[in-house]
Design an enzyme around this catalytic site. Structure first.
Site, PDB file in Angstrom:
ATOM      1  N   ARG A  47       0.864  -1.182   0.000  1.00  0.00           N
ATOM      2  CA  ARG A  47       0.000   0.000   0.000  1.00  0.00           C
ATOM      3  C   ARG A  47       0.898   1.229   0.000  1.00  0.00           C
ATOM      4  O   ARG A  47       2.116   1.126   0.147  1.00  0.00           O
ATOM      5  CB  ARG A  47      -1.027  -0.002   1.160  1.00  0.00           C
ATOM      6  CG  ARG A  47      -0.622  -0.607   2.462  1.00  0.00           C
ATOM      7  CD  ARG A  47       0.434   0.120   3.220  1.00  0.00           C
ATOM      8  NE  ARG A  47       0.154   1.529   3.359  1.00  0.00           N
ATOM      9  CZ  ARG A  47       1.044   2.461   3.608  1.00  0.00           C
ATOM     10  NH1 ARG A  47       2.341   2.144   3.746  1.00  0.00           N
ATOM     11  NH2 ARG A  47       0.711   3.728   3.703  1.00  0.00           N
ATOM     12  N   ALA A  49       0.856   5.095  -2.285  1.00  0.00           N
ATOM     13  CA  ALA A  49       0.695   5.361  -3.716  1.00  0.00           C
ATOM     14  C   ALA A  49       1.884   4.913  -4.578  1.00  0.00           C
ATOM     15  O   ALA A  49       1.705   4.144  -5.533  1.00  0.00           O
ATOM     16  CB  ALA A  49       0.400   6.853  -3.909  1.00  0.00           C
ATOM     17  N   ARG A  90      -7.322  -0.472  -7.055  1.00  0.00           N
ATOM     18  CA  ARG A  90      -7.536   0.677  -6.149  1.00  0.00           C
ATOM     19  C   ARG A  90      -7.643   1.939  -7.017  1.00  0.00           C
ATOM     20  O   ARG A  90      -6.770   2.201  -7.837  1.00  0.00           O
ATOM     21  CB  ARG A  90      -6.392   0.822  -5.137  1.00  0.00           C
ATOM     22  CG  ARG A  90      -6.302  -0.346  -4.169  1.00  0.00           C
ATOM     23  CD  ARG A  90      -5.422  -0.012  -2.969  1.00  0.00           C
ATOM     24  NE  ARG A  90      -6.108   0.804  -1.989  1.00  0.00           N
ATOM     25  CZ  ARG A  90      -5.503   1.384  -0.944  1.00  0.00           C
ATOM     26  NH1 ARG A  90      -4.194   1.272  -0.783  1.00  0.00           N
ATOM     27  NH2 ARG A  90      -6.190   2.091  -0.076  1.00  0.00           N
ATOM     28  N   GLN A 197      -2.265   2.575   9.830  1.00  0.00           N
ATOM     29  CA  GLN A 197      -0.967   2.686   9.138  1.00  0.00           C
ATOM     30  C   GLN A 197       0.017   3.530   9.959  1.00  0.00           C
ATOM     31  O   GLN A 197       1.225   3.323   9.888  1.00  0.00           O
ATOM     32  CB  GLN A 197      -1.141   3.320   7.750  1.00  0.00           C
ATOM     33  CG  GLN A 197      -1.804   2.423   6.726  1.00  0.00           C
ATOM     34  CD  GLN A 197      -3.303   2.608   6.680  1.00  0.00           C
ATOM     35  OE1 GLN A 197      -3.932   2.977   7.674  1.00  0.00           O
ATOM     36  NE2 GLN A 197      -3.905   2.349   5.534  1.00  0.00           N
ATOM     37  N   ASP A 238      -1.952  10.812  -2.463  1.00  0.00           N
ATOM     38  CA  ASP A 238      -2.334   9.762  -3.411  1.00  0.00           C
ATOM     39  C   ASP A 238      -2.651  10.330  -4.791  1.00  0.00           C
ATOM     40  O   ASP A 238      -2.555   9.628  -5.791  1.00  0.00           O
ATOM     41  CB  ASP A 238      -3.531   8.979  -2.881  1.00  0.00           C
ATOM     42  CG  ASP A 238      -3.081   8.100  -1.732  1.00  0.00           C
ATOM     43  OD1 ASP A 238      -3.030   8.592  -0.589  1.00  0.00           O
ATOM     44  OD2 ASP A 238      -2.713   6.934  -1.992  1.00  0.00           O
ATOM     45  N   ASN A 248      -5.452  12.277   0.093  1.00  0.00           N
ATOM     46  CA  ASN A 248      -4.554  11.460   0.931  1.00  0.00           C
ATOM     47  C   ASN A 248      -5.434  10.700   1.917  1.00  0.00           C
ATOM     48  O   ASN A 248      -6.660  10.841   1.928  1.00  0.00           O
ATOM     49  CB  ASN A 248      -3.518  12.350   1.636  1.00  0.00           C
ATOM     50  CG  ASN A 248      -2.410  11.528   2.273  1.00  0.00           C
ATOM     51  OD1 ASN A 248      -1.844  10.633   1.639  1.00  0.00           O
ATOM     52  ND2 ASN A 248      -2.104  11.782   3.526  1.00  0.00           N
ATOM     53  N   LYS A 249      -4.808   9.887   2.729  1.00  0.00           N
ATOM     54  CA  LYS A 249      -5.521   9.023   3.680  1.00  0.00           C
ATOM     55  C   LYS A 249      -6.607   9.781   4.437  1.00  0.00           C
ATOM     56  O   LYS A 249      -6.399  10.922   4.859  1.00  0.00           O
ATOM     57  CB  LYS A 249      -4.492   8.432   4.655  1.00  0.00           C
ATOM     58  CG  LYS A 249      -5.039   7.543   5.745  1.00  0.00           C
ATOM     59  CD  LYS A 249      -5.924   6.434   5.258  1.00  0.00           C
ATOM     60  CE  LYS A 249      -5.293   5.549   4.213  1.00  0.00           C
ATOM     61  NZ  LYS A 249      -6.293   4.656   3.551  1.00  0.00           N
TER      62      LYS A 249
HETATM   63  O1  MRU Z   1      -4.589   3.147   2.030  1.00  0.00           O
HETATM   64  P1  MRU Z   1      -3.110   3.386   1.964  1.00  0.00           P
HETATM   65  O2  MRU Z   1      -2.366   2.866   3.141  1.00  0.00           O
HETATM   66  O3  MRU Z   1      -2.528   2.929   0.649  1.00  0.00           O
HETATM   67  O4  MRU Z   1      -2.962   4.979   1.995  1.00  0.00           O
HETATM   68  C1  MRU Z   1      -1.675   5.523   1.887  1.00  0.00           C
HETATM   69  C2  MRU Z   1      -1.655   7.004   1.992  1.00  0.00           C
HETATM   70  O5  MRU Z   1      -2.663   7.663   2.053  1.00  0.00           O
HETATM   71  C3  MRU Z   1      -0.303   7.649   1.880  1.00  0.00           C
HETATM   72  O6  MRU Z   1      -0.240   8.802   2.666  1.00  0.00           O
HETATM   73  C4  MRU Z   1      -0.060   8.031   0.419  1.00  0.00           C
HETATM   74  O7  MRU Z   1      -0.256   6.925  -0.414  1.00  0.00           O
HETATM   75  C5  MRU Z   1       1.301   8.562   0.202  1.00  0.00           C
HETATM   76  S1  MRU Z   1       2.533   7.320   0.326  1.00  0.00           S
HETATM   77  C6  MRU Z   1       4.036   7.981  -0.032  1.00  0.00           C
END
Ligand code: MRU
Length: 347
Positions: A47, A49, A90, A197, A238, A248-249
């Site tokens: 996981r 991006a 995704r 995470q 993302d 983003n998350k």
């Molecule tokens: O659902 P996830 O764990 O894939 O979400 C990840 C995030 O939101 C990260 O902050 C984003 O992908 C940046 S990673 C360098």
């Protein structure tokens, strides 16, 4: 220090570090077929991006390797089908689509009719995507480190670290670079509900590097700022649209609003592969909705009444007026993003 590899290519297979088991166990999933990679992306074994972009690139190479087509046309059409399946895993992080598009474009540019040569070309492209991401993160670190004061307390959300990338990380890459430059850094890591995470991955990564970190639950961030314990916020992304809106998350938007209220800089760190300048603004970004069990259950145990309705978007959008600057692998962009982002892309 040497980090756990997010993924590695071994004897014609992709091995993916199963992040769902961290920090308790470090196990790799052996992917001999691209469908195993699709599953690993969907269940968040891999996981972040840039990491899912690289995994998808290897997925296409692995899919290609398994084909025995009658000729080039059949090969290309099978690859396009595999590409669609990988992209469907995704929807929010553009890096996945970016990696697959780059591979497809390369494929279409090839003049050879040799399927074996095409297979080799795709694998070489996947390796390049992985390698380049690591280099990008180091450049993000170099640019971002200059924005970090010598004594600083930083809040981050989710995991934008080595685990979310090919290594070093984006937001955590900036933090790592500043730490390596001798700055006195303390990181506050939001646990990042529902899948933790921040707790499972960010806290683990930073502790491995001996970077001081304190864990808090997401709903504590406002009070932490009110207590004067945060100097700035850095997160990953993302997808970033032409006007500087940032997906983003889930929970990132709340942190950005809080940062604004408390007069704190809110930085976003991301490689160019996270930019989608074809979209004018964040309202056009597809936001992934995930299984309700992620909210109703905790570590496999129910924590909500059976049958309750659930809303579980995996990402949110932070509007550009809340974003102080975007740290990229080509430099730092500041508002107005409609002018500064295209300038970086053309650089
Ligand atoms: O659902 P996830 O764990 O894939 O979400 C990840 C995030 O939101 C990260 O902050 C984003 O992908 C940046 S990673 C360098």
């Amino acid at each position: 220090m040497r980090h756990m590899e997010t993924m590695r290519w071994v004897d014609g297979c992709l091995e993916i570090l199963d992040q769902t088991l961290l920090p308790g166990k470090t196990e790799y999933i052996k992917c001999e077929h691209y469908t195993t990679i699709c599953d690993a992306i969907r269940r968040l074994s891999v996981r972040g991006a840039p990491a899912i972009g690289a995994a998808a690139a290897y997925g296409l190479a692995l899919g290609a390797a398994s084909l025995s087509p009658a000729g080039k046309a059949e090969f290309v059409s099978a690859i396009e089908q595999i590409a669609r399946e990988l992209c469907d895993t995704r929807p929010t992080a553009i890096n996945l689509q970016w990696a697959v598009d780059r591979m497809l474009q390369l494929l279409h540019e090839q003049t050879t009719d040799s399927v074996e040569v095409l297979k080799e070309t795709l694998l070489a492209a996947a390796h390049a995507i992985y390698r380049e991401d690591l280099a990008s993160n180091r450049r993000i670190g170099e640019f971002g480190e200059k924005l970090i004061p010598p004594n600083v307390s930083i809040l981050t959300h989710c995991n934008a670290g080595a685990l979310a990338t090919a290594g070093f990380g984006t937001a955590l890459g900036v933090i790592r670079a500043a730490h390596q430059a001798g700055k006195n850094i303390h990181v506050y890591a939001d646990e990042t509900r529902p899948l933790l995470q921040g707790a499972r991955l960010t806290a683990w990564e930073l502790m491995q590097d001996n970077i001081p970190v304190t864990l808090l639950t997401d709903n504590m961030a406002g009070y932490l700022m009110a207590c004067g314990k945060v100097d700035l916020v850095i997160v990953g992304a993302d997808r970033i649209t032409a006007n500087g809106d940032v997906a983003n998350k889930i929970g990132t938007y709340s942190v950005a609003v809080l940062a604004k209220e408390h007069g704190l800089p809110f930085y976003v760190a991301a490689p160019m592969s996270t930019f989608d300048l074809n979209l004018a603004g964040g309202q056009e970004i597809p936001i992934e909705n995930r299984d309700e069990r992620e909210v109703t259950h905790f570590a496999g145990h129910p924590v909500a009444p059976a049958g309750v309705k659930v809303w579980n978007p995996a990402f949110d959008v932070t509007p550009h007026p809340l974003v102080t600057a975007i740290i990229t692998d080509r430099g730092v962009a500041r508002p107005p993003y409609t002018k500064t982002l295209p300038a970086l892309v053309d650089k």
